[in-house]
Motif scaffolding. Structure first.
Motif, PDB file in Angstrom:
ATOM      1  N   UNK A 105      17.900 -50.238 -38.417  1.00  0.00           N
ATOM      2  CA  UNK A 105      17.773 -51.682 -38.280  1.00  0.00           C
ATOM      3  C   UNK A 105      18.936 -52.425 -38.931  1.00  0.00           C
ATOM      4  N   UNK A 106      19.608 -51.802 -39.868  1.00  0.00           N
ATOM      5  CA  UNK A 106      20.744 -52.425 -40.554  1.00  0.00           C
ATOM      6  C   UNK A 106      21.939 -52.446 -39.608  1.00  0.00           C
ATOM      7  N   UNK A 107      22.663 -53.549 -39.584  1.00  0.00           N
ATOM      8  CA  UNK A 107      23.809 -53.655 -38.694  1.00  0.00           C
ATOM      9  C   UNK A 107      24.891 -54.541 -39.275  1.00  0.00           C
ATOM     10  N   UNK A 108      25.957 -54.734 -38.487  1.00  0.00           N
ATOM     11  CA  UNK A 108      27.077 -55.595 -38.872  1.00  0.00           C
ATOM     12  C   UNK A 108      27.060 -56.826 -37.976  1.00  0.00           C
ATOM     13  N   UNK A 109      27.201 -57.993 -38.589  1.00  0.00           N
ATOM     14  CA  UNK A 109      27.050 -59.248 -37.874  1.00  0.00           C
ATOM     15  C   UNK A 109      28.134 -60.259 -38.247  1.00  0.00           C
ATOM     16  N   UNK A 110      28.402 -61.149 -37.305  1.00  0.00           N
ATOM     17  CA  UNK A 110      29.238 -62.329 -37.510  1.00  0.00           C
ATOM     18  C   UNK A 110      28.316 -63.525 -37.282  1.00  0.00           C
ATOM     19  N   UNK A 111      28.428 -64.541 -38.121  1.00  0.00           N
ATOM     20  CA  UNK A 111      27.638 -65.762 -37.965  1.00  0.00           C
ATOM     21  C   UNK A 111      28.592 -66.909 -37.659  1.00  0.00           C
ATOM     22  N   UNK A 112      28.266 -67.676 -36.600  1.00  0.00           N
ATOM     23  CA  UNK A 112      29.094 -68.807 -36.183  1.00  0.00           C
ATOM     24  C   UNK A 112      28.240 -70.045 -35.958  1.00  0.00           C
ATOM     25  N   UNK A 113      28.866 -71.211 -36.087  1.00  0.00           N
ATOM     26  CA  UNK A 113      28.214 -72.465 -35.748  1.00  0.00           C
ATOM     27  C   UNK A 113      28.088 -72.544 -34.226  1.00  0.00           C
ATOM     28  N   UNK A 114      26.945 -73.025 -33.740  1.00  0.00           N
ATOM     29  CA  UNK A 114      26.753 -73.139 -32.289  1.00  0.00           C
ATOM     30  C   UNK A 114      26.731 -74.585 -31.806  1.00  0.00           C
ATOM     31  N   UNK A 115      27.008 -75.527 -32.703  1.00  0.00           N
ATOM     32  CA  UNK A 115      27.109 -76.925 -32.304  1.00  0.00           C
ATOM     33  C   UNK A 115      25.825 -77.725 -32.378  1.00  0.00           C
ATOM     34  N   UNK A 116      24.683 -77.062 -32.529  1.00  0.00           N
ATOM     35  CA  UNK A 116      23.416 -77.786 -32.615  1.00  0.00           C
ATOM     36  C   UNK A 116      23.281 -78.462 -33.978  1.00  0.00           C
ATOM     37  N   UNK A 117      22.709 -79.624 -33.998  1.00  0.00           N
ATOM     38  CA  UNK A 117      22.450 -80.335 -35.254  1.00  0.00           C
ATOM     39  C   UNK A 117      20.983 -80.714 -35.292  1.00  0.00           C
ATOM     40  N   UNK A 118      20.397 -80.722 -36.487  1.00  0.00           N
ATOM     41  CA  UNK A 118      18.982 -81.039 -36.615  1.00  0.00           C
ATOM     42  C   UNK A 118      18.739 -81.893 -37.840  1.00  0.00           C
ATOM     43  N   UNK A 119      17.508 -82.354 -37.941  1.00  0.00           N
ATOM     44  CA  UNK A 119      17.121 -83.243 -39.025  1.00  0.00           C
ATOM     45  C   UNK A 119      16.281 -82.544 -40.084  1.00  0.00           C
ATOM     46  N   UNK A 120      15.890 -81.319 -39.815  1.00  0.00           N
ATOM     47  CA  UNK A 120      14.961 -80.633 -40.706  1.00  0.00           C
ATOM     48  C   UNK A 120      15.267 -79.136 -40.730  1.00  0.00           C
ATOM     49  N   UNK A 121      15.161 -78.525 -41.903  1.00  0.00           N
ATOM     50  CA  UNK A 121      15.402 -77.084 -42.051  1.00  0.00           C
ATOM     51  C   UNK A 121      14.142 -76.306 -41.685  1.00  0.00           C
ATOM     52  N   UNK A 122      14.234 -75.075 -41.220  1.00  0.00           N
ATOM     53  CA  UNK A 122      15.487 -74.383 -40.965  1.00  0.00           C
ATOM     54  C   UNK A 122      16.119 -74.882 -39.667  1.00  0.00           C
ATOM     55  N   UNK A 123      17.406 -75.034 -39.694  1.00  0.00           N
ATOM     56  CA  UNK A 123      18.143 -75.580 -38.558  1.00  0.00           C
ATOM     57  C   UNK A 123      18.711 -74.447 -37.710  1.00  0.00           C
ATOM     58  N   UNK A 124      18.484 -74.474 -36.403  1.00  0.00           N
ATOM     59  CA  UNK A 124      19.002 -73.400 -35.539  1.00  0.00           C
ATOM     60  C   UNK A 124      20.460 -73.618 -35.146  1.00  0.00           C
ATOM     61  N   UNK A 125      21.305 -74.010 -36.104  1.00  0.00           N
ATOM     62  CA  UNK A 125      22.694 -74.340 -35.792  1.00  0.00           C
ATOM     63  C   UNK A 125      23.637 -73.141 -35.869  1.00  0.00           C
ATOM     64  N   UNK A 126      23.101 -71.941 -36.018  1.00  0.00           N
ATOM     65  CA  UNK A 126      23.939 -70.738 -36.096  1.00  0.00           C
ATOM     66  C   UNK A 126      23.612 -69.779 -34.967  1.00  0.00           C
ATOM     67  N   UNK A 127      24.649 -69.080 -34.533  1.00  0.00           N
ATOM     68  CA  UNK A 127      24.488 -67.967 -33.616  1.00  0.00           C
ATOM     69  C   UNK A 127      24.973 -66.731 -34.343  1.00  0.00           C
ATOM     70  N   UNK A 128      24.160 -65.686 -34.329  1.00  0.00           N
ATOM     71  CA  UNK A 128      24.485 -64.433 -34.993  1.00  0.00           C
ATOM     72  C   UNK A 128      24.795 -63.409 -33.910  1.00  0.00           C
TER      73      UNK A 128
END
Length: 117
Positions: free
Chosen positions: A20-43
């Protein structure tokens, strides 16, 4: 020499966790929100290329020094670091990437889906 039952059981149980362990890059996907957790990242899983949109990267299990390194490099916006971890989908919380370590600086090819920066 045959394996003892307890050792065999441990090997069987450890295998799925290691896979299950892997290697990942996390990037901003352009989405903005008003409340956490915010889905503004793409992994993105580097081994498979699979992208998980709206995933929350949880860095709380890292040392304070590694958390600070991630914040200082904007690694979760521009995909500057290759992170190790696992994707967990569960319960009432949104799916998240449980970050367990920083492997290295990402290459340009690995960051190709991220905003320039």
């Amino acid at each position: 020499m045959p394996l003892k039952p307890a050792v065999a059981l441990l090997l069987l149980l450890a295998s799925p966790l290691a896979a299950a362990e892997g290697r990942y890059i996390v990037c901003d996907n352009g989405l903005r929100c008003f409340k956490a957790p915010c889905p503004s990242s793409t992994v993105r899983n580097l081994a498979t290329g699979q992208a998980f949109k709206g995933l929350y990267p949880d860095i709380s299990r890292l040392s304070e020094a590694d958390q600070q390194r991630i914040r200082e490099t904007d690694a979760l916006y521009f995909g500057r670091l290759v992170l190790t971890g696992r994707v967990e989908r569960g319960g009432q919380n949104a799916p998240s990437l449980i970050v367990t370590g920083i492997e290295r600086v990402a290459t340009t090819a690995e960051r190709r889906h991220c905003p320039a920066g």
